[in-house]
Scaffold this motif. Structure first.
Motif, PDB file in Angstrom:
ATOM      1  N   ALA A 320       0.819  -1.221  -0.133  1.00 10.69           N
ATOM      2  CA  ALA A 320       0.056  -0.032   0.042  1.00 10.69           C
ATOM      3  C   ALA A 320       1.048   1.082  -0.081  1.00 10.69           C
ATOM      4  CB  ALA A 320      -0.789   0.023   1.360  1.00 10.69           C
ATOM      5  N   GLY A 321       0.654   2.124  -0.799  1.00 12.37           N
ATOM      6  CA  GLY A 321       1.467   3.183  -0.830  1.00 12.37           C
ATOM      7  C   GLY A 321       2.793   3.263  -1.438  1.00 12.37           C
ATOM      8  N   SER A 322       3.657   3.892  -0.847  1.00 14.00           N
ATOM      9  CA  SER A 322       4.972   3.888  -1.600  1.00 14.00           C
ATOM     10  C   SER A 322       5.940   3.810  -0.353  1.00 14.00           C
ATOM     11  CB  SER A 322       5.322   5.295  -2.309  1.00 14.00           C
ATOM     12  OG  SER A 322       4.486   5.298  -3.455  1.00 14.00           O
ATOM     13  N   PRO A 323       5.912   2.582   0.133  1.00  9.19           N
ATOM     14  CA  PRO A 323       6.982   2.311   1.155  1.00  9.19           C
ATOM     15  C   PRO A 323       8.345   2.476   0.788  1.00  9.19           C
ATOM     16  CG  PRO A 323       5.900   0.347   0.763  1.00  9.19           C
ATOM     17  CD  PRO A 323       5.134   1.400  -0.109  1.00  9.19           C
ATOM     18  N   GLY A 324       8.602   1.996  -0.370  1.00 13.42           N
ATOM     19  CA  GLY A 324      10.039   2.098  -0.574  1.00 13.42           C
ATOM     20  C   GLY A 324      10.877   3.410  -0.623  1.00 13.42           C
ATOM     21  N   GLY A 453       4.639   9.741  16.467  1.00 15.99           N
ATOM     22  CA  GLY A 453       4.581   8.345  17.206  1.00 15.99           C
ATOM     23  C   GLY A 453       3.719   7.588  16.035  1.00 15.99           C
ATOM     24  N   LEU A 454       3.503   7.805  15.078  1.00 19.29           N
ATOM     25  CA  LEU A 454       2.585   6.997  14.206  1.00 19.29           C
ATOM     26  C   LEU A 454       3.555   6.697  12.968  1.00 19.29           C
ATOM     27  CD1 LEU A 454      -0.778   9.185  13.892  1.00 19.29           C
ATOM     28  CD2 LEU A 454      -0.560   7.004  15.124  1.00 19.29           C
ATOM     29  N   ILE A 455       3.267   5.219  12.600  1.00 19.33           N
ATOM     30  CA  ILE A 455       4.306   4.897  11.711  1.00 19.33           C
ATOM     31  C   ILE A 455       3.886   5.320  10.497  1.00 19.33           C
ATOM     32  CG2 ILE A 455       4.839   2.512  10.547  1.00 19.33           C
ATOM     33  CD1 ILE A 455       3.843   0.976  13.309  1.00 19.33           C
ATOM     34  N   GLN A 456       4.883   6.074   9.621  1.00 19.31           N
ATOM     35  CA  GLN A 456       4.610   6.283   8.265  1.00 19.31           C
ATOM     36  C   GLN A 456       4.640   5.293   7.024  1.00 19.31           C
ATOM     37  OE1 GLN A 456       7.450   9.614   8.345  1.00 19.31           O
ATOM     38  NE2 GLN A 456       5.711  10.796   7.370  1.00 19.31           N
ATOM     39  N   ALA A 457       5.726   4.467   7.527  1.00 17.85           N
ATOM     40  CA  ALA A 457       5.878   3.201   6.466  1.00 17.85           C
ATOM     41  C   ALA A 457       6.490   2.082   7.108  1.00 17.85           C
ATOM     42  CB  ALA A 457       7.056   3.662   5.337  1.00 17.85           C
ATOM     43  N   MET A 458       6.192   0.990   6.582  1.00 19.30           N
ATOM     44  CA  MET A 458       6.618  -0.255   7.394  1.00 19.30           C
ATOM     45  C   MET A 458       6.937  -1.390   6.372  1.00 19.30           C
ATOM     46  SD  MET A 458       5.047  -2.034  10.680  1.00 19.30           S
ATOM     47  CE  MET A 458       5.878  -3.616  11.488  1.00 19.30           C
ATOM     48  N   GLU A 459       7.907  -2.153   6.379  1.00 12.37           N
ATOM     49  CA  GLU A 459       8.392  -3.146   5.394  1.00 12.37           C
ATOM     50  C   GLU A 459       8.582  -4.502   6.207  1.00 12.37           C
ATOM     51  OE1 GLU A 459      10.726  -2.838   1.662  1.00 12.37           O
ATOM     52  OE2 GLU A 459      12.189  -3.843   3.048  1.00 12.37           O
ATOM     53  N   HIS A 460       7.988  -5.548   5.704  1.00 14.52           N
ATOM     54  CA  HIS A 460       8.619  -6.875   6.509  1.00 14.52           C
ATOM     55  C   HIS A 460       9.091  -7.942   5.395  1.00 14.52           C
ATOM     56  CE1 HIS A 460       7.000 -10.572   8.850  1.00 14.52           C
ATOM     57  NE2 HIS A 460       8.139 -10.375   8.858  1.00 14.52           N
ATOM     58  N   LYS A 498      -3.812   1.131   9.071  1.00 17.64           N
ATOM     59  CA  LYS A 498      -3.845   2.700   9.138  1.00 17.64           C
ATOM     60  C   LYS A 498      -2.437   3.346   8.657  1.00 17.64           C
ATOM     61  CE  LYS A 498      -7.529   4.770  12.065  1.00 17.64           C
ATOM     62  NZ  LYS A 498      -7.784   5.554  13.221  1.00 17.64           N
ATOM     63  N   ILE A 499      -1.506   2.507   8.745  1.00 12.38           N
ATOM     64  CA  ILE A 499      -0.194   2.730   8.061  1.00 12.38           C
ATOM     65  C   ILE A 499      -0.374   3.033   6.560  1.00 12.38           C
ATOM     66  CG2 ILE A 499       2.186   2.079   7.789  1.00 12.38           C
ATOM     67  CD1 ILE A 499       1.715   0.052  10.025  1.00 12.38           C
ATOM     68  N   PRO A 500      -0.078   4.327   6.464  1.00  8.10           N
ATOM     69  CA  PRO A 500      -0.234   4.742   5.085  1.00  8.10           C
ATOM     70  C   PRO A 500       0.601   3.967   3.869  1.00  8.10           C
ATOM     71  CG  PRO A 500       0.810   6.396   6.134  1.00  8.10           C
ATOM     72  CD  PRO A 500       0.430   5.486   7.155  1.00  8.10           C
ATOM     73  N   ASN A 501       1.708   3.512   4.379  1.00  2.82           N
ATOM     74  CA  ASN A 501       2.980   3.031   3.451  1.00  2.82           C
ATOM     75  C   ASN A 501       3.282   1.783   3.983  1.00  2.82           C
ATOM     76  OD1 ASN A 501       2.760   5.414   1.309  1.00  2.82           O
ATOM     77  ND2 ASN A 501       3.252   6.338   3.578  1.00  2.82           N
ATOM     78  N   TYR A 502       3.027   0.638   3.264  1.00  2.00           N
ATOM     79  CA  TYR A 502       3.527  -0.516   4.050  1.00  2.00           C
ATOM     80  C   TYR A 502       3.589  -1.644   2.874  1.00  2.00           C
ATOM     81  CZ  TYR A 502      -1.381  -1.845   4.125  1.00  2.00           C
ATOM     82  OH  TYR A 502      -2.618  -2.388   3.853  1.00  2.00           O
ATOM     83  N   GLN A 503       4.395  -2.597   3.069  1.00  2.00           N
ATOM     84  CA  GLN A 503       4.649  -3.814   2.221  1.00  2.00           C
ATOM     85  C   GLN A 503       5.316  -5.033   2.834  1.00  2.00           C
ATOM     86  OE1 GLN A 503       7.157  -2.630  -1.276  1.00  2.00           O
ATOM     87  NE2 GLN A 503       9.052  -2.279  -0.160  1.00  2.00           N
ATOM     88  N   LEU A 550      -3.427   0.041  18.977  1.00  2.00           N
ATOM     89  CA  LEU A 550      -4.987   0.423  18.536  1.00  2.00           C
ATOM     90  C   LEU A 550      -4.831   1.488  17.564  1.00  2.00           C
ATOM     91  CD1 LEU A 550      -6.371   0.245  22.211  1.00  2.00           C
ATOM     92  CD2 LEU A 550      -6.784  -1.342  20.303  1.00  2.00           C
ATOM     93  N   ASP A 551      -4.022   2.451  17.942  1.00  2.00           N
ATOM     94  CA  ASP A 551      -3.934   3.715  17.055  1.00  2.00           C
ATOM     95  C   ASP A 551      -3.501   3.401  15.594  1.00  2.00           C
ATOM     96  OD1 ASP A 551      -4.225   5.153  19.291  1.00  2.00           O
ATOM     97  OD2 ASP A 551      -1.905   5.585  19.347  1.00  2.00           O
ATOM     98  N   GLN A 552      -3.057   2.175  15.277  1.00  2.00           N
ATOM     99  CA  GLN A 552      -2.557   1.806  13.773  1.00  2.00           C
ATOM    100  C   GLN A 552      -3.521   0.995  13.030  1.00  2.00           C
ATOM    101  OE1 GLN A 552       0.523   3.249  13.235  1.00  2.00           O
ATOM    102  NE2 GLN A 552       1.065   3.583  15.230  1.00  2.00           N
TER     103      GLN A 552
END
Length: 722
Positions: A320-324, A453-460, A498-503, A550-552
């Motif tokens: 989702a979004g552009s995490p890279g 403190g909110l996650i903008q982007a995440m990658e697993h 709710k994280i806007p950018n992730y993959q 909960l926030d995410q």
């Protein structure tokens, strides 16, 4: 009761998964080969969220129910019982729609000769969920079939009949189901009647005692190892102890004249002995000199070097979004996690009793794949599948180990060679060395947070050996379609929408030894990584780890259910962060097979030992057919998960997988189990979902997160050690 001449019936709401998946795959193929990343992500998302389905008969009640003269009913279950309590739930579902007392109903395994065959398997926590609609429809239809016959016999209209506990009354007379069924030669199958409303159920939703309880308490011979046939001999097969070994030849001269030996059997791919007793067969096997061919003298370092994120071809399974682009900037947080090779270590080793007589084969076996086992035996013996009768037994533990049972073929060949029934089982060393192991994993996570403190982007990133690919259940085309092994990345998708950018990215590894299904597949390792990482992020953000999650969470149905189990677990446990009286709490949550689950664990550290005192589990499996079974499954899954997280590990040394016995392969003992497991059941769906595996997900991370609070050490490798 005759099972012949059943009339074709329409109206069953069945196999929706097959229809949807066929259409979906066709659409995705139509999108073109160049759009592989898009449709692979679509397939992965579909596989991650699809409801359980059933692939056997759903139209012929006489295949499922035998009405006996004493007014009892036998339910022939195509799903096997391996301790999960499936038989009890199926009895509850059937009894309510049949309108009989549950004590009138006996559940047995359906032999393949009955015609009631599950085309898939027993596994994936799908037994109850997949039969929720079909079995109730079959039972309700069987009830109406009996009422229709009763109306004819009693000389009245169906609408004038009354029914209670398998007794139909009308026109001043009464007939039991048994009396009605005994003279019926051909059943007319009507359309499916409306199913009962939940408020009308007598057994569904109640903590009914297990239907197999008495047999297990008194030690009745119900398991595969108990199986017997008249005039039975004993077999033993020489099995390889080296990784990747293939059979070349065997010198059997010393074994052939040993006491009790009936015959030494040499096939193209194995050699075995048939003798008058188990010990005689084992002794003769030791005297056989086998030549094996191996590719390499494997060591653990070789295996660990193969399982590395960045090696092989990556497949993006979620995006989702552009995490890279965001994760290429500064202030990126990175962490790595690992899990080892794991054995199933189930208490009953694999084996079977088989009798091949002329053009027939009968096999009694503990298996999760009845249909596949029948086909494999038939193919090797040159028989039609109808000539092979697989008779499933209770399983002394399954956990995915019996999702392929080719040992049935070996026992059948031994029987054919001597013309008598043969019983042949693995010994414990063979079971450990020839397991289909839980693959080792390497997980790399990256994230970037904003100033709030909110996650903008995440990658697993997930690197793992195969779980589904290469197994008997999954066709070869699956690898081409998906690219990434669904089992290996199970639990690896990011659930915080709710994280806007992730993959999430899967890296497939082909290991030199058999890896396959293990309870919850990749869920344990992948959730350990994600939820440990979420805890690290919460601490860096200076936020409570429960509120941070909960926030995410996204505001949709799945998010609502996840949010509710998180709150329920935290509230029930009296969640508190930090250390209190030498103990700390750890938190983790996951969603598996559409069932969200959250754990709070209470842990202390005694010397260099991690001690788990209490686990609070909140789970939302939808409708709980039997709440006691849901609790029991949660308890079992949590303890099995804790065992894997704290103790279990296979290693590789000089080409051998080790250890080969209990003890050196350390597992949780009774003294290691939590003194208290508190299970909170939520029911935020109107049908039952998965139960047996979802509670496995959060346990590893929850323990590791608690240990961090006690020691300020972040444990990123299972088994967790200080």
């Amino acid at each position: 009761m005759s099972q012949s001449e059943t009339k074709e019936k329409k109206g069953f709401s069945r196999r929706k998964f097959l229809v949807r998946s066929a259409v979906g795959v066709g659409v995705l193929f139509g999108a073109g080969y160049l759009s592989r990343p898009l449709w692979r992500r679509s397939l992965a998302g579909f596989a991650n969220s699809v409801d359980a389905f059933y692939s056997g008969d759903t139209e012929t009640p006489p295949l499922w129910f035998e009405i006996l003269a004493d007014n009892t009913i036998t339910l022939l279950s195509p799903k096997v019982e391996m301790g999960q309590g499936t038989f009890t739930s199926l009895a509850q579902m059937a009894a309510d729609e049949l309108e009989v007392d549950i004590n009138q109903l006996k559940v047995v395994h359906a032999p393949t000769s009955s015609g009631n065959i599950d085309g898939f398997s027993t596994g994936g926590s799908t037994s109850v969920a997949s039969l929720w609609v079909p079995l109730r429809e079959l039972a309700a239809t069987m009830r109406e079939m009996l009422k229709n016959e009763a109306a004819k016999m009693l000389g009245t209209e169906v609408s004038a009949l009354t029914l209670q506990n398998g007794v139909i009354s009308g026109n001043g007379k009464s007939l039991t189901y048994g009396e009605i069924a005994k003279d019926v030669e051909s059943w007319e199958i009507p359309d499916v009647p409306p199913l009962k409303d939940r408020s009308a159920y007598k057994y569904i939703g109640q903590p009914v005692p297990r239907v197999d309880l008495r047999d297990k308490v008194i030690g009745a011979p119900i398991f595969g190892m108990d199986a017997q046939m008249p005039d039975m001999l004993y077999g033993s097969v020489v099995r390889p102890h080296l990784i990747g070994a293939t059979f070349v030849s065997a010198d059997t001269s010393a074994a052939e004249n040993m006491p009790g030996v009936v015959k030494v059997v040499v096939e193209e791919d194995f050699v075995g002995v048939v003798a008058e007793s188990y010990q005689q067969a084992e002794n003769a096997k030791q005297a056989i000199k086998v030549t094996w061919e191996t590719e390499k003298n494997w060591q653990l370092a070789d295996i660990e070097a193969m399982v590395e994120v960045g090696k092989g071809d990556p497949v993006t399974i979620q995006k989702a979004g552009s995490p890279g682009s965001i994760l290429s900037e500064a202030d990126v947080i990175t962490a790595e996690y690992r899990s080892p090779i794991g054995a199933h270590a189930q208490i009953e080793p694999n084996g079977a009793v088989a009798f091949v007589d002329s053009d027939r084969a009968t096999v009694m076996i503990s298996t999760q794949v009845v249909s596949i086992t029948r086909k494999e035996v038939a193919d090797r013996l040159g028989l039609d599948v109808e000539q092979v009768d697989i008779r499933p037994t209770y399983l002394g533990g399954g956990f995915g180990r019996r999702l392929h049972t080719p040992n049935a073929v070996q026992v059948a060949l031994l029987s054919r060679a001597v013309g008598k029934p043969v019983k042949c089982f693995f010994n414990r060393k063979e079971e450990f060395q020839n397991d289909t192991f839980r693959p080792p994993t390497h997980n790399v996570l990256k994230a970037r947070m904003d100033e709030n403190g909110l996650i903008q982007a995440m990658e697993h990133n997930i690197s793992s050996g195969d779980v589904m690919f290469g197994s008997a259940l999954i066709p070869g085309i699956a690898g081409t379609l998906l690219g990434a092994d669904v089992g290996a990345w199970r639990g690896g998708m990011i659930q915080y929408g709710k994280i806007p950018n992730y993959q999430a990215i899967s890296w497939r590894v082909k290991l030199p030894f058999a890896t396959s299904w293990w309870r919850s597949l990749g869920l344990l390792a992948n959730t350990f990584a994600i939820e440990s990482f979420m805890d690290e992020l919460a601490i860096k953000a200076g936020k409570d780890p429960v509120q941070f999650r909960l926030d995410q969470i996204q505001d949709d149905e799945a998010g609502h259910r996840l949010r509710e189990v998180i709150r329920a677990a935290a509230d029930k446990a009296g969640w508190r962060d930090g250390v209190h009286n030498g103990r700390a709490m750890g938190f983790a949550a996951s969603t598996d097979a559409n069932t969200p689950c959250a754990h709070v664990v209470e842990v202390s550290v005694e010397g260099d030992q991690i001690k788990v005192h209490k686990v609070t589990c909140a789970i939302d499996p939808g409708l709980a057919v039997n709440p006691d079974q849901v609790r029991a499954q949660c308890e079992g899954s949590i303890i099995m998960g804790q065992s894997a997280v704290l103790y279990e590990k296979m290693t590789v040394e000089d080409g051998e997988l080790r250890p080969v016995i209990y003890g050196p392969y350390r597992m949780a003992l009774m003294r290691d189990a939590p003194k208290e497991i508190d299970v909170v059941i939520l029911e935020n769906a109107d049908a039952p979902g998965a139960v047996g595996e979802p509670p496995m997900g959060p346990i590893g991370a929850a323990i590791a997160n608690a240990v961090f609070r006690l020691t300020n050490k972040r444990l990123r490798e299972m088994p967790l050690t200080l």
